[in-house]
Design an enzyme around this catalytic site. Structure first.
Site, PDB file in Angstrom:
ATOM      1  CE  LYS A  37      -4.144  -1.842   2.342  1.00  0.00           C
ATOM      2  NZ  LYS A  37      -4.981  -1.487   3.611  1.00  0.00           N
ATOM      3  CG  ASP A  73      -8.202   0.601   3.542  1.00  0.00           C
ATOM      4  OD1 ASP A  73      -9.228  -0.072   3.328  1.00  0.00           O
ATOM      5  OD2 ASP A  73      -7.234   0.647   3.690  1.00  0.00           O
TER       6      ASP A  73
END
Ligand code: NAP
Length: 250
Positions: A37, A73
């Site tokens: 990420k 997220d």
């Protein structure tokens, strides 16, 4: 829709080649997960505002050769909370200071939380996150270790547990916050989604607090990624059913 979503396990040393290959193949987009990420930022041309501050993305969109990065997220956490409360003007307590805590903290500060406290097992990491928020957003968050939990829960409107405590197979772990510390109306968001009803959320029910399962954030991060890739809003009930079936192993 004639689309397909498939997993590609990618070794860290192949990340650059994977992104270039996906772009060359004309793939519309991908999700990116642990451990890529943060590292993938190097191969992105355009990073969506909040994702740049967070320093991590979980969604890529290939747009006429341009690689765009997003952090859904963060938006998923916000949407899960806003199903039950308003973040603006709320006092937020975040437990943990890892990747998920970063995403939630920046997003909620941007959304207008009145104050944010970050407590972590390693307080130094909470301090680094708070300092980063001050540098990038001008938002002064409080920070410290778990010994500050009792006092911090008392004054919070929203409690977010971003630690893996209570995650399968450790479903009977002692929660970081027990019912005796919670108050009625406190929103308790546990990011763990397996099981859906974690030990922390069971404590929230006992205290007449408002439990929010990690499955809501998981659902909404997927909904947002779907919209980024396709330009269309997915049917929420269909996605939710599929997610629940997948988690049950059906
Ligand atoms: P991470 O970067 O590894 O951070 C984990 C954090 O939890 C760290 O601050 C760590 O403290 C703390 N911690 C770990 N074990 C602990 C324990 N036994 N007791 C107390 N604190 C502990 O992980 P992450 O990527 O942020 O993910 C954290 C959790 O969120 C995972 O359970 C993940 O599945 C979940 N998650 C859910 C969603 C969703 O959509 N619902 C999205 C993302 C993540 P130290 O700094 O001291 O190590």
């Amino acid at each position: 829709m004639d689309w397909i979503y498939v997993p590609f396990p990618v070794k860290p040393e192949n990340l650059k080649a994977a992104v270039e290959g996906l772009r060359a193949l004309g793939v519309e987009g991908v999700n990116v997960t642990i451990p890529h990420k943060e590292a993938v930022l190097e191969y992105i041309d355009d990073i969506h505002g909040t994702a740049a501050m967070i320093g991590a993305v979980n969604t890529l969109k290939f747009d006429d050769g341009t690689v765009r990065g997003y952090n859904t997220d963060a938006s998923g956490c916000l949407r899960a909370l806003e199903e039950v409360t308003s973040v603006e003007g709320s006092s937020v307590l975040i437990l943990g200071a890892g990747g998920a805590a970063r995403a939630c903290a920046f997003q909620l500060a941007e959304r207008g939380a009145s104050d944010i406290t970050i407590l972590n097992r390693t307080p130094e990491k909470a301090r680094l996150l708070a300092e980063d928020m001050a540098d990038k957003l001008g938002f002064e968050a409080s920070y410290g270790g778990y010994e500050l939990i009792p006092g911090s829960v008392k004054s919070a409107d929203i409690l977010i547990d971003t630690t893996p405590v209570g995650m399968y197979p450790h479903t009977d772990d002692r929660p970081l916050v027990g019912a005796e510390l919670m108050h009625e109306g406190l929103v308790v968001h546990d990011l763990v989604y397996n099981p859906q009803r974690t030990v922390l959320l069971r404590e929230a029910e006992r205290a007449s607090a408002i439990p929010v399962s990690g499955i809501r954030m998981l659902l909404y991060q997927g909904v947002e990624a779907f919209r980024i890739w396709t330009g269309r809003d997915p049917p929420l009930d269909v996605m939710e059913d599929a997610l629940k079936r997948a988690l049950k192993g059906d």
